[in-house]
Structure formats: C-alpha cells, structure tokens
Write a protein that holds these residues in place. Structure first.
Motif, PDB file in Angstrom:
ATOM      1  N   GLN A 175     -10.474   3.310  -0.709  1.00  0.00           N
ATOM      2  CA  GLN A 175     -10.638   1.883  -0.981  1.00  0.00           C
ATOM      3  C   GLN A 175      -9.415   1.460  -1.780  1.00  0.00           C
ATOM      4  O   GLN A 175      -9.194   1.949  -2.885  1.00  0.00           O
ATOM      5  CB  GLN A 175     -11.917   1.643  -1.801  1.00  0.00           C
ATOM      6  CG  GLN A 175     -12.093   0.252  -2.355  1.00  0.00           C
ATOM      7  CD  GLN A 175     -12.792   0.272  -3.716  1.00  0.00           C
ATOM      8  OE1 GLN A 175     -12.351   0.918  -4.655  1.00  0.00           O
ATOM      9  NE2 GLN A 175     -13.896  -0.442  -3.814  1.00  0.00           N
ATOM     10  N   TRP A 176      -8.605   0.580  -1.223  1.00  0.00           N
ATOM     11  CA  TRP A 176      -7.364   0.166  -1.880  1.00  0.00           C
ATOM     12  C   TRP A 176      -7.615  -1.076  -2.721  1.00  0.00           C
ATOM     13  O   TRP A 176      -8.207  -2.049  -2.257  1.00  0.00           O
ATOM     14  CB  TRP A 176      -6.282  -0.119  -0.843  1.00  0.00           C
ATOM     15  CG  TRP A 176      -4.942  -0.436  -1.434  1.00  0.00           C
ATOM     16  CD1 TRP A 176      -4.134   0.390  -2.134  1.00  0.00           C
ATOM     17  CD2 TRP A 176      -4.252  -1.695  -1.358  1.00  0.00           C
ATOM     18  NE1 TRP A 176      -2.967  -0.254  -2.503  1.00  0.00           N
ATOM     19  CE2 TRP A 176      -3.023  -1.537  -2.044  1.00  0.00           C
ATOM     20  CE3 TRP A 176      -4.551  -2.930  -0.780  1.00  0.00           C
ATOM     21  CZ2 TRP A 176      -2.095  -2.566  -2.155  1.00  0.00           C
ATOM     22  CZ3 TRP A 176      -3.632  -3.966  -0.896  1.00  0.00           C
ATOM     23  CH2 TRP A 176      -2.417  -3.775  -1.579  1.00  0.00           C
ATOM     24  N   GLN A 177      -7.171  -1.038  -3.977  1.00  0.00           N
ATOM     25  CA  GLN A 177      -7.269  -2.182  -4.894  1.00  0.00           C
ATOM     26  C   GLN A 177      -5.870  -2.578  -5.318  1.00  0.00           C
ATOM     27  O   GLN A 177      -4.975  -1.746  -5.422  1.00  0.00           O
ATOM     28  CB  GLN A 177      -8.100  -1.829  -6.123  1.00  0.00           C
ATOM     29  CG  GLN A 177      -9.525  -1.426  -5.840  1.00  0.00           C
ATOM     30  CD  GLN A 177     -10.450  -2.595  -5.560  1.00  0.00           C
ATOM     31  OE1 GLN A 177     -11.625  -2.398  -5.327  1.00  0.00           O
ATOM     32  NE2 GLN A 177      -9.956  -3.811  -5.566  1.00  0.00           N
ATOM     33  N   VAL A 178      -5.689  -3.875  -5.626  1.00  0.00           N
ATOM     34  CA  VAL A 178      -4.376  -4.360  -5.997  1.00  0.00           C
ATOM     35  C   VAL A 178      -4.511  -5.506  -6.987  1.00  0.00           C
ATOM     36  O   VAL A 178      -5.459  -6.309  -6.916  1.00  0.00           O
ATOM     37  CB  VAL A 178      -3.581  -4.825  -4.743  1.00  0.00           C
ATOM     38  CG1 VAL A 178      -4.295  -5.952  -4.014  1.00  0.00           C
ATOM     39  CG2 VAL A 178      -2.157  -5.227  -5.100  1.00  0.00           C
ATOM     40  N   GLU A 179      -3.569  -5.557  -7.906  1.00  0.00           N
ATOM     41  CA  GLU A 179      -3.496  -6.677  -8.842  1.00  0.00           C
ATOM     42  C   GLU A 179      -3.406  -7.992  -8.075  1.00  0.00           C
ATOM     43  O   GLU A 179      -2.766  -8.075  -7.042  1.00  0.00           O
ATOM     44  CB  GLU A 179      -2.269  -6.502  -9.729  1.00  0.00           C
ATOM     45  CG  GLU A 179      -2.033  -7.643 -10.713  1.00  0.00           C
ATOM     46  CD  GLU A 179      -0.765  -7.459 -11.527  1.00  0.00           C
ATOM     47  OE1 GLU A 179      -0.399  -8.397 -12.233  1.00  0.00           O
ATOM     48  OE2 GLU A 179      -0.146  -6.374 -11.458  1.00  0.00           O
ATOM     49  N   SER A 180      -4.034  -9.009  -8.606  1.00  0.00           N
ATOM     50  CA  SER A 180      -4.034 -10.415  -8.156  1.00  0.00           C
ATOM     51  C   SER A 180      -5.169 -10.770  -7.217  1.00  0.00           C
ATOM     52  O   SER A 180      -5.441 -11.954  -7.012  1.00  0.00           O
ATOM     53  CB  SER A 180      -2.695 -10.841  -7.526  1.00  0.00           C
ATOM     54  OG  SER A 180      -2.613 -10.476  -6.166  1.00  0.00           O
ATOM     55  N   GLN A 201       0.862  -1.174   0.000  1.00  0.00           N
ATOM     56  CA  GLN A 201       0.000   0.000   0.000  1.00  0.00           C
ATOM     57  C   GLN A 201       0.903   1.229   0.000  1.00  0.00           C
ATOM     58  O   GLN A 201       1.601   1.506   0.973  1.00  0.00           O
ATOM     59  CB  GLN A 201      -0.913  -0.005   1.227  1.00  0.00           C
ATOM     60  CG  GLN A 201      -1.927  -1.138   1.204  1.00  0.00           C
ATOM     61  CD  GLN A 201      -2.854  -1.108   2.416  1.00  0.00           C
ATOM     62  OE1 GLN A 201      -2.432  -0.801   3.516  1.00  0.00           O
ATOM     63  NE2 GLN A 201      -4.120  -1.437   2.203  1.00  0.00           N
ATOM     64  N   VAL A 202       0.868   1.945  -1.110  1.00  0.00           N
ATOM     65  CA  VAL A 202       1.755   3.084  -1.308  1.00  0.00           C
ATOM     66  C   VAL A 202       0.934   4.360  -1.367  1.00  0.00           C
ATOM     67  O   VAL A 202      -0.061   4.435  -2.103  1.00  0.00           O
ATOM     68  CB  VAL A 202       2.587   2.914  -2.593  1.00  0.00           C
ATOM     69  CG1 VAL A 202       3.431   4.159  -2.867  1.00  0.00           C
ATOM     70  CG2 VAL A 202       3.479   1.678  -2.484  1.00  0.00           C
ATOM     71  N   LEU A 203       1.339   5.352  -0.607  1.00  0.00           N
ATOM     72  CA  LEU A 203       0.700   6.666  -0.656  1.00  0.00           C
ATOM     73  C   LEU A 203       1.638   7.662  -1.303  1.00  0.00           C
ATOM     74  O   LEU A 203       2.843   7.673  -1.039  1.00  0.00           O
ATOM     75  CB  LEU A 203       0.315   7.141   0.745  1.00  0.00           C
ATOM     76  CG  LEU A 203      -1.024   6.578   1.246  1.00  0.00           C
ATOM     77  CD1 LEU A 203      -0.817   5.241   1.915  1.00  0.00           C
ATOM     78  CD2 LEU A 203      -1.711   7.551   2.179  1.00  0.00           C
TER      79      LEU A 203
END
Length: 717
Positions: free
Chosen positions: A462-467, A415-417
């Motif tokens: 809302q954090w989204q991420v590949e996979s 999680q990068v800001l």
C-alpha cells in the motif's frame, strides 16, 4: 615579526576555543550585534534551491540543490545554513544532485514499532552523520505528529498514536542527530494530522485535550532532544495558522516550555510579515509562498505591526541553535561508511517488523522445499513512502515511477522502490528450498501456481505519499482478491504487508501468518528474510491501532475529501476524541479493533509478574521471564487503567528487554506524572486518590491490576 605571528596564532587559537566553549546565548548575542541589517535579513528567509516553476525568489545558480539555503557571512565566520530532509535519511530532491545517494532507513512507524529509544538515538546519529558529511548543518527531521486518523498520508513518517512513545523516540532521534553537529527540527507543530486541505484546514480542539495529547508528545520530545528548531505546520489550530499562532508559539512553546531555539515555517506556510510578531523566526522555501514576506514587507512592518526588536531576537535564536550543537563548523563533504550505516538500517528494519498472526508456520520450516513468492516487485525490491521524506538509496532506486496529480505530486510524487530483493535474500538464507516467483498480475495464474507449492508468501503493498490521504482500508489494485484466491489454493499462505498505514484483512482467517513489514528501507529485503527464517526473532509492536472497519474510528474518511487545496475551501475538523487518540478512543468506546496498539507476537514466550508501583517515586517494577526456547526481545507495556474510579487507558511506561531462553530480569519504568494528570488550565494537576495499573501485551490484552494511592501534586507547564 616572528613573535607577532606567534601572538596572532595564539589569539586565533584562543578565539576558536572560545567559540567551542562559550555560552551559545552570549555568543549569539555578540555576533548578532556585529551584523548589518542586510545580514540579519539573510537569516530570516531562505531559498529552496531546487528547480521550481514557482517563485518570487529565484535560487542563486551556484547553490547546490537542497531543501533550504541561507548564505554564509564570511567576515563573521558563519558558514551559512544548508538544510535537508528528513527523518528517514538524507534526501536528494528530484535527484537533482547527480549520483548522490544516502542510507535509506525504514519508515517512522517501523522505528516506533521497535519501542527502542536507543535504536532511535543511533539511527538519528547515523542520519545526522551523513547529513554533516554531505555538507548540511540543519536536518528537517524529528516528526512528532500523532496518528489521529488511520488514513493520514504522512503517518508512515511519524511515530504512532501515543504521546509517550512518540515523544520519547522523537527526542532520542533528535539527540542522535544533534550529536553530529547538525541542528534538528521537531515537526510539525501541531495537529498536522491529515493531508487533505492541509494548507487551509482548521484543527479544532479544547486546550486541555490538546495539552494531554499532541502537545504532550512535543513537550516530551523537546525535553529529551532539545532540538534547535521547531517547524510549524500548514494547518490552523483553533482558527489561527500554526505559523502565526501567538498562543502556540509565544505562550506555550516559549513561555510554558522555555524553548530557546527558533521556529521555521513549513515550506509555503508563511502568511505575512506579522507572523514574526506571532513567534515565527524564519520563512522557509520562500518561493513557495506568494511573496518573500520576511524581506521587503517585514522591513516596512518593523516598528509598526512588528516590534523592531523582533528581527534581532529571531536572528539570535537562529545563531544560538547552531552554536549550541557546533553546527556552525565549516561545511565540507567527507567520506561516508555506507556499509556500516547499512547494518544500522538492517537492524532497524528487523526490530520494527511486527508479527501480527502466526499459527506456527513461521519461522519458515526446513521441511518447506518449494516456496512460491507472489507480489509485484517482491523479486526485486521494497516499497517506500513518497514525498519530501523520500530517500535516494545507496545503489540508486530500483524503480522510480512518476505519480502525478497536484503541483506537489508533480515534483515529489514518485513511487520509489528500494533495491533490496526479498526473493534473493530468502534464496540465500534457505539454500535447500526451491523458491519461485509470480508477480500476481493475474490472480488466477498465481493461485494455480500456488496450488503446487508447499508454502506461499504473498507480498502485499500500500503506497502512501505526502499531500494526499488514502481513505480506504482495502489494499489497492485488487490485492485482497489475490490473497483470497492464493489462500484458497494453498492452505499454507503467509502475507507480508509493506504498508504505510493500517489495512483491512478480509482474508485474515484464511492465511496462517501475517507479517507487517512497513516500508523497511534499503535493507528491507534482507531484514524481512531474517524474520521469516528466524534469524531475527520478531519483536515489533504496533504503534498504531488497526481498526476492524473505518466506522470504528473517530473519522471514517478525511474531512474535505476531493476538494482542491487551493485556499478557497476553508474547512474545519472537530477532534471529537480530544485527548483520547488511537487506542484510548477504542478503549473508551468499547470497540474491538482488528489489531490493538502494542500488539505483536514472537517466536518465544514471555511471562510477566504483577507490577509493583512505587507511588512516592512514581515508578513501576516488573519481572519478565523468557519461558520459550529462543532468545528474543519483549516490550513491557505499563498502562494506567483507572483513575479515582474513572476507567481509561494510557500508556504510562514501556521498556524493551532482550532475554535468553529461561532468563528472568527485573525491569523498572519511571512514570511521567503528566500521564496520570489532567490539564488544569495553568498546569498539570495530579489528583489524590487511587490509580490502577496493569502490564499489557497490548492496549487490549492486559494482565493483573495493581492499585496504588497517590498524593496530590501539581506540575508546572
């Protein structure tokens, strides 16, 4: 000797001029004929030069960390291939290149929300320029996958749910990238619509429905952008793996569309040497596969299960793509004007912000003397989406929190800001106001503080991420309850959403305004402040539908949710909506979403005339008037609403237009006949008959209808 030296110089100069102007196909064929067998094989499988616990193919120690590497061939003046991700900026996997940063653009959905092809081209050129300046000549950009499901983990990277919008913007982005002597991909061909079981899922759909939706988006992108490479996907399409799908790669891509570039696998998506016979030219990131299929196994298969000519053909395609855009120029690192690129990023962020609701509280009134900002990290930075598209921003990340989970997430799940503070930006733009901050960790405390402010801005994320997919429309970490309590304590509550997908809004009727800022990149804090204060008049329009409930969508949750993606679970998804992706589905099912595709408000007002449709030239003309007191941009949306009595909904054209107060301008939109047609099995058939069109403020809010009679025509695939 002097004359000999001069002659040698002239020959060399002539050779360089020829290299810059020669037909890339002829040049590729000539160079390929000079190659040894070892040199040919060096171009059809590559390393992913990032430290990995996996791998039958260890990366040479001298290779700088990147997404992909293919060695140079000095005797042929071939510089090799250095590949980098992705559409949102030049990435630095695992931050392996110490101190290397790049301009971080807003998410793909933010770009799509701008409905601005020129902006797509300029942001593409910016990324391509940075890639070239960092010594890369292939950019793994050009995400074209349509948003079929609201929960898709990579939706934030892509360009929405409509084939025209996604195809046009992807094509323009690719054009911009390749203008910088960098090959761009278009990816991921095709139906890579969910992350759950992405390595083994079988996407099942009829050919006509696929041609009229996802494939049409790719077709438009290829026509406009002419990418040098296509990246195939992890999933299967109708029982055949994308990267081993003869129908998809040989018949459609190369046969019907005449694609001259090369097909690379996604990283870990090659399944055997016969994939080359099915149309795959290059095995990418070989250490992520079970073995290097395009080395010893391919050597053994040539002349048997794989035609011997397949290898030189693939090599020629690869060379041709680099020569066509000048990507074979020597690779060297050069200075980058990060300040100029930051201005592009800020413009893109502002253009993509969507004002979903506003009862007049925005832009922020000068009478609001005390403002409370609520929300985790809203005092310091902006959220971004995770995975292979993650950019290390200029200035470095504000926060980089390990997420964990699958092997992929152990490497890329952070999680990068972005270091761009909305609080600081608002204080700078509203010097007369007292602006305080509360992280929202205790909703009760935040509500108590909100009761004493003139206005409250709640930043929700809302954090989204590949996979992985996110099968919930609710905001995570109890943020819906936080908004409810704050809105109950203060009647002047405004919600700013930093999301990668649609979310439910159970508190919608209790807040005065809602702003969708998406993941707005490294300049996002300033861009959000620009819109909230009115320095920028919001002009973004939703490129995806926000459902009212999960049950409204074709699928309420991902198929195979919770099962490990280890290849042991073979799962199928029947795309029952067919070509009716997104808003087409909601219109066809008479379902009213929370917010429709194309929706977006402004601080001014626009009036549209009835469209005049030219049936012979296939174009539509409409006049737009800014009837308000502020300059602003409108997005004119032309929809096909009826075809020979059949009720439907298709975006047939769009145009973004900037207008001063009181200004009127005529806008003409060309209509792609494929958007009016059906796939006949051998091509596009536009049936004779009556076609109705309307100008819409969204896919749901349509104006007066114009009907025109069209003559029959056919269009080759």
């Amino acid at each position: 000797m002097k004359h000999i030296a001069m002659l040698a110089w002239l020959v060399a100069a002539a050779g360089q001029a020829h290299a810059q102007t020669a037909d890339p196909d002829a040049r590729a064929a000539a160079v390929e004929r000079q190659m040894t067998e070892e040199e040919r094989f060096s171009l059809v499988w590559g390393y992913m030069p990032v430290a990995s616990r996996r791998g039958p193919a260890p990366t040479p120690a001298y290779v700088k960390p990147a997404a992909g590497y293919y060695p140079p061939i000095p005797r042929l003046d071939f510089p090799g291939i250095y590949e980098t991700d992705a559409s949102l900026g030049v990435t630095n996997p695992k931050m392996s290149r110490i101190g290397d940063v790049a301009t971080a653009l807003p998410s793909g959905l933010a770009l799509a929300a701008s409905f601005d092809p020129d902006l797509a081209r300029r942001t593409g050129a910016m990324i391509g320029g940075e890639a070239r300046a960092k010594g890369f000549n292939v950019l793994l950009a050009g995400g074209v996958n349509l948003t079929r499901d609201w929960f898709g983990g990579r939706n934030f990277e892509y360009l929405g749910e409509d084939p025209l919008l996604a195809g046009v913007l992807a094509g323009e982005s690719i054009r911009g990238i390749q203008s910088q002597r960098v090959v761009s991909t278009a990816k991921h061909l095709v139906l890579n619509a969910q992350e759950t079981l992405r390595h083994s899922i079988d996407a099942r759909i009829a050919e006509a429905e696929l041609r009229e939706s996802d494939l049409l988006a790719f077709e438009i992108a290829l026509e406009r952008g002419r990418p040098g490479a296509i990246m195939c996907a992890y999933n299967k399409i109708n029982a055949a793996h994308s990267c081993a799908n003869d129908w998809l790669l040989n018949r459609v891509l190369r046969g019907d569309w005449g694609f001259k570039g090369y097909v690379m696998s996604d990283w870990g998506a090659t399944h055997g040497p016969t994939d080359m016979a099915a149309g795959l030219d290059q095995q990418s990131g070989a250490q992520l596969d079970s073995q290097v299929w395009f080395d010893k196994p391919l050597r053994a298969a040539l002349g048997k299960t794989v035609p011997r000519e397949a290898l030189p053909t693939s090599v020629r395609r690869i060379l041709r793509s680099l020569y066509a855009v000048g990507a074979d120029a020597p690779l060297a690192e050069t200075p980058i004007d990060y300040a100029a690129n930051a201005r592009v990023a800020r413009e893109a962020a502002g253009a993509g912000i969507v004002l979903l609701k506003n009862d007049g509280v925005l832009p922020l009134a000068t009478t609001a003397k005390t403002i409370l900002i609520v929300g985790r990290y809203a005092n310091r930075g902006i959220w971004s989406g995770g995975g292979s598209s993650q950019v290390t921003p200029v200035g470095g990340p504000l926060v980089r929190l390990p997420f964990g989970g699958s092997p992929f997430l152990e490497v890329s799940g952070y999680q990068v800001l972005m270091p761009s503070s909305p609080l600081d930006a608002l204080r700078a733009q509203l010097p007369g106001a007292t602006i305080e901050f509360d992280p929202g960790y205790s909703p009760e405390l935040a509500a108590a503080r909100a009761a004493h402010a003139d206005l409250v801005l709640v930043f929700a994320n809302q954090w989204q991420v590949e996979s992985i997919d996110n099968p919930s429309l609710a905001l995570p970490d109890g943020q819906d309850r936080l908004i409810e309590l704050v809105a109950a304590a203060n009647p002047n509550a405004v919600v700013v959403l930093e999301t990668g997908n649609p979310v439910a809004m159970p508190w919608l009727g209790k807040v005065r305004a809602v702003v969708e800022a998406w993941y707005s990149g490294q300049e996002g804090g300033a861009a959000i402040a620009d819109v909230l204060t009115g320095r920028v008049n919001p002009s973004g329009r939703l490129p995806i539908t926000f459902p009212a409930t999960a049950a409204q969508a074709p699928r309420a949750r991902p198929e195979g949710l919770g099962l490990p993606d280890d290849g042991t679970h073979q799962f199928g998804v029947d795309y029952v909506e067919g070509a009716d992706v997104g808003y087409r589905w909601y219109a066809g099912q008479s379902r009213k979403p929370l917010f429709a595709f194309g929706h977006g408000l402004s601080y001014t007002q626009f009036r549209h005339s009835q469209p005049a449709v030219d049936g012979r030239r296939l174009s539509a003309r409409v006049t737009v008037t800014n009837t308000g007191a502020r300059a602003g941009a409108d997005v004119v949306q032309l929809y096909l609403t009826r075809r020979n009595g059949q009720v439907l909904r298709r975006l047939a054209g769009f145009a973004r237009v900037e207008l001063q107060p009181g200004e009127t301008r005529a806008v003409t939109m060309a209509i792609d006949p494929r958007l009016l047609s059906r796939w006949s099995g051998t091509g596009w058939a536009l049936d004779a008959g009556n076609y109705a069109f309307a100008i819409g403020r969204s896919a749901e809010d349509l104006g007066a209808t114009t009907t025109v009679r069209l003559a029959a025509r056919t269009i080759a695939p």
